[in-house]
Design a protein around this motif. Structure first.
Motif, PDB file in Angstrom:
ATOM      1  N   ARG A  78       8.199  29.106  62.443  1.00  0.00           N
ATOM      2  CA  ARG A  78       9.165  28.069  62.083  1.00  0.00           C
ATOM      3  C   ARG A  78      10.187  27.953  63.198  1.00  0.00           C
ATOM      4  NH1 ARG A  78      12.002  29.119  56.650  1.00  0.00           N
ATOM      5  NH2 ARG A  78      10.058  28.305  55.901  1.00  0.00           N
ATOM      6  N   GLY A  79      10.607  26.720  63.437  1.00  0.00           N
ATOM      7  CA  GLY A  79      11.627  26.497  64.457  1.00  0.00           C
ATOM      8  C   GLY A  79      12.069  25.051  64.452  1.00  0.00           C
ATOM      9  N   PRO A  80      12.905  24.677  65.427  1.00  0.00           N
ATOM     10  CA  PRO A  80      13.401  23.301  65.466  1.00  0.00           C
ATOM     11  C   PRO A  80      12.294  22.317  65.829  1.00  0.00           C
ATOM     12  CG  PRO A  80      14.162  24.540  67.370  1.00  0.00           C
ATOM     13  CD  PRO A  80      13.459  25.500  66.480  1.00  0.00           C
ATOM     14  N   GLY A  81      12.294  21.169  65.131  1.00  0.00           N
ATOM     15  CA  GLY A  81      11.357  20.099  65.438  1.00  0.00           C
ATOM     16  C   GLY A  81      11.949  19.167  66.483  1.00  0.00           C
ATOM     17  N   ALA A  82      11.258  18.089  66.785  1.00  0.00           N
ATOM     18  CA  ALA A  82      11.695  17.136  67.796  1.00  0.00           C
ATOM     19  C   ALA A  82      13.069  16.546  67.465  1.00  0.00           C
ATOM     20  CB  ALA A  82      10.667  16.017  67.949  1.00  0.00           C
ATOM     21  N   GLY A  83      13.352  16.355  66.177  1.00  0.00           N
ATOM     22  CA  GLY A  83      14.631  15.804  65.748  1.00  0.00           C
ATOM     23  C   GLY A  83      15.707  16.853  65.534  1.00  0.00           C
ATOM     24  N   GLY A  84      15.395  18.116  65.810  1.00  0.00           N
ATOM     25  CA  GLY A  84      16.376  19.192  65.682  1.00  0.00           C
ATOM     26  C   GLY A  84      16.424  19.854  64.315  1.00  0.00           C
ATOM     27  N   LYS A  85      15.666  19.325  63.336  1.00  0.00           N
ATOM     28  CA  LYS A  85      15.629  19.941  62.007  1.00  0.00           C
ATOM     29  C   LYS A  85      14.484  20.950  61.951  1.00  0.00           C
ATOM     30  CE  LYS A  85      17.517  15.889  59.719  1.00  0.00           C
ATOM     31  NZ  LYS A  85      17.265  14.856  58.713  1.00  0.00           N
ATOM     32  N   TRP A  86      14.533  21.873  60.983  1.00  0.00           N
ATOM     33  CA  TRP A  86      13.508  22.916  60.851  1.00  0.00           C
ATOM     34  C   TRP A  86      12.127  22.325  60.598  1.00  0.00           C
ATOM     35  CZ3 TRP A  86      14.178  27.615  62.502  1.00  0.00           C
ATOM     36  CH2 TRP A  86      15.461  28.154  62.529  1.00  0.00           C
ATOM     37  N   GLN A  87      11.128  22.978  61.192  1.00  0.00           N
ATOM     38  CA  GLN A  87       9.743  22.536  61.119  1.00  0.00           C
ATOM     39  C   GLN A  87       8.843  23.767  61.039  1.00  0.00           C
ATOM     40  OE1 GLN A  87       8.155  19.135  61.876  1.00  0.00           O
ATOM     41  NE2 GLN A  87       6.560  20.341  60.926  1.00  0.00           N
ATOM     42  N   ASN A  88       7.792  23.727  60.204  1.00  0.00           N
ATOM     43  CA  ASN A  88       6.757  24.760  60.205  1.00  0.00           C
ATOM     44  C   ASN A  88       5.689  24.370  61.215  1.00  0.00           C
ATOM     45  OD1 ASN A  88       7.771  26.466  58.136  1.00  0.00           O
ATOM     46  ND2 ASN A  88       7.039  25.037  56.604  1.00  0.00           N
ATOM     47  N   TYR A  89       5.134  25.377  61.890  1.00  0.00           N
ATOM     48  CA  TYR A  89       4.097  25.146  62.890  1.00  0.00           C
ATOM     49  C   TYR A  89       2.969  26.151  62.707  1.00  0.00           C
ATOM     50  CZ  TYR A  89       7.705  22.660  65.572  1.00  0.00           C
ATOM     51  OH  TYR A  89       8.692  21.802  65.977  1.00  0.00           O
ATOM     52  N   LEU A  90       1.806  25.787  63.217  1.00  0.00           N
ATOM     53  CA  LEU A  90       0.693  26.710  63.398  1.00  0.00           C
ATOM     54  C   LEU A  90       0.621  26.941  64.897  1.00  0.00           C
ATOM     55  CD1 LEU A  90      -1.420  28.201  61.734  1.00  0.00           C
ATOM     56  CD2 LEU A  90      -2.967  26.287  62.112  1.00  0.00           C
ATOM     57  N   TRP A  91       0.828  28.179  65.315  1.00  0.00           N
ATOM     58  CA  TRP A  91       0.914  28.545  66.732  1.00  0.00           C
ATOM     59  C   TRP A  91      -0.343  29.281  67.149  1.00  0.00           C
ATOM     60  CZ3 TRP A  91       2.623  33.680  68.684  1.00  0.00           C
ATOM     61  CH2 TRP A  91       2.763  33.707  70.079  1.00  0.00           C
ATOM     62  N   ASP A  92      -0.986  28.803  68.191  1.00  0.00           N
ATOM     63  CA  ASP A  92      -2.134  29.480  68.783  1.00  0.00           C
ATOM     64  C   ASP A  92      -1.611  30.306  69.946  1.00  0.00           C
ATOM     65  OD1 ASP A  92      -4.316  30.151  70.484  1.00  0.00           O
ATOM     66  OD2 ASP A  92      -5.486  28.505  69.652  1.00  0.00           O
ATOM     67  N   SER A  93      -1.564  31.622  69.789  1.00  0.00           N
ATOM     68  CA  SER A  93      -0.974  32.477  70.821  1.00  0.00           C
ATOM     69  C   SER A  93      -1.781  32.464  72.114  1.00  0.00           C
ATOM     70  CB  SER A  93      -0.808  33.907  70.305  1.00  0.00           C
ATOM     71  OG  SER A  93      -2.060  34.456  69.964  1.00  0.00           O
ATOM     72  N   ALA A  94      -3.084  32.214  72.036  1.00  0.00           N
ATOM     73  CA  ALA A  94      -3.914  32.197  73.248  1.00  0.00           C
ATOM     74  C   ALA A  94      -3.604  30.976  74.114  1.00  0.00           C
ATOM     75  CB  ALA A  94      -5.392  32.222  72.873  1.00  0.00           C
ATOM     76  N   SER A  95      -3.487  29.812  73.495  1.00  0.00           N
ATOM     77  CA  SER A  95      -3.244  28.590  74.265  1.00  0.00           C
ATOM     78  C   SER A  95      -1.759  28.216  74.324  1.00  0.00           C
ATOM     79  CB  SER A  95      -4.017  27.425  73.651  1.00  0.00           C
ATOM     80  OG  SER A  95      -3.459  27.057  72.396  1.00  0.00           O
ATOM     81  N   GLY A  96      -0.962  28.757  73.398  1.00  0.00           N
ATOM     82  CA  GLY A  96       0.459  28.425  73.340  1.00  0.00           C
ATOM     83  C   GLY A  96       0.755  27.140  72.591  1.00  0.00           C
ATOM     84  N   SER A  97      -0.266  26.502  72.008  1.00  0.00           N
ATOM     85  CA  SER A  97      -0.043  25.231  71.325  1.00  0.00           C
ATOM     86  C   SER A  97       0.665  25.431  69.986  1.00  0.00           C
ATOM     87  CB  SER A  97      -1.364  24.489  71.121  1.00  0.00           C
ATOM     88  OG  SER A  97      -2.142  25.146  70.151  1.00  0.00           O
ATOM     89  N   LEU A  98       1.539  24.471  69.664  1.00  0.00           N
ATOM     90  CA  LEU A  98       2.255  24.432  68.388  1.00  0.00           C
ATOM     91  C   LEU A  98       1.846  23.160  67.662  1.00  0.00           C
ATOM     92  CD1 LEU A  98       5.956  25.385  69.251  1.00  0.00           C
ATOM     93  CD2 LEU A  98       4.420  26.618  67.734  1.00  0.00           C
ATOM     94  N   LYS A  99       1.250  23.308  66.488  1.00  0.00           N
ATOM     95  CA  LYS A  99       0.820  22.154  65.697  1.00  0.00           C
ATOM     96  C   LYS A  99       1.711  22.078  64.454  1.00  0.00           C
ATOM     97  CE  LYS A  99      -2.965  21.010  62.698  1.00  0.00           C
ATOM     98  NZ  LYS A  99      -4.214  21.512  62.153  1.00  0.00           N
ATOM     99  N   PRO A 100       2.442  20.966  64.255  1.00  0.00           N
ATOM    100  CA  PRO A 100       3.286  20.853  63.064  1.00  0.00           C
ATOM    101  C   PRO A 100       2.461  20.970  61.777  1.00  0.00           C
ATOM    102  CG  PRO A 100       3.780  19.101  64.622  1.00  0.00           C
ATOM    103  CD  PRO A 100       2.530  19.775  65.113  1.00  0.00           C
ATOM    104  N   VAL A 101       3.028  21.658  60.794  1.00  0.00           N
ATOM    105  CA  VAL A 101       2.419  21.767  59.464  1.00  0.00           C
ATOM    106  C   VAL A 101       3.471  21.277  58.477  1.00  0.00           C
ATOM    107  CG1 VAL A 101       1.416  23.307  57.743  1.00  0.00           C
ATOM    108  CG2 VAL A 101       1.015  23.744  60.179  1.00  0.00           C
TER     109      VAL A 101
END
Length: 177
Positions: A78-101
């Motif tokens: 979890r962290g800040p989204g594009a608009g600065g509000k909290w967002q859940n993500y699925l993070w792939d540690s191998a590639s570093g990608s963050l996909k909003p959930v």
């Protein structure tokens, strides 16, 4: 600490507070507070191995792993989204990608991760509890809860959740499915 239910002594894993245990039982996500007051987020091995520090620059310091995604290869954070509000993500540690959930603007309550990592339950921007799918499919609202009801975990089948009702004295809970 990690303790088996067979009565053997607890094993110290490291400093701090824990968030979640990986599906294979090999890692515990944790954080500790450094002398300067900043938090340090890590994965602690439950057996032999070295701790792994979690650093996701886009999340601006909040790098807590709240659970594991499908197959145990990705992690919910979890962290800040594009608009600065909290967002859940699925993070792939191998590639570093963050996909909003789910949507940006989620509530502050902890998320619950299904046993297979395919979905999470969390508070949406509207203050209601929702089931969000890791694959980006449509979210499903949960029926409204009573004032003191709180989802506390998934059943092993991943199709139901346990809900606790914190009693007025705050010392006891009733749990229902």
């Amino acid at each position: 600490y990690l303790r088996k239910t067979d009565g053997t002594p607890a094993i110290r894993l490291g400093d701090g507070a824990a968030f979640a245990v990986s599906p294979d039982g090999k890692w515990v996500s944790s954080y500790s507070t450094k002398a300067d007051g900043k938090r340090r987020y890590v994965l602690l091995p439950t057996g032999a191995g070295e701790e792994q520090e979690i650093s996701i620059s886009r999340l601006k310091g909040f790098n807590a792993v709240l659970g594991w995604g499908p197959g145990g290869r990705s992690m919910f954070v979890r962290g800040p989204g594009a608009g600065g509000k909290w967002q859940n993500y699925l993070w792939d540690s191998a590639s570093g990608s963050l996909k909003p959930v789910g949507p940006e603007g989620i509530g502050d309550a902890s998320i619950l991760v299904s046993p297979d990592g395919s979905k999470i339950v969390g508070v949406g921007p509207d203050g209601r509890w929702w089931v969000y799918r890791a694959d980006g499919g449509p979210a499903t609202p949960l029926p409204p809860f009573a004032a003191r009801d709180q989802p506390v975990g998934f059943r092993a089948d991943g199709q139901s959740i346990f809900v606790a009702n914190v009693l007025e004295d705050g010392c006891a809970m009733e749990v229902s499915v």
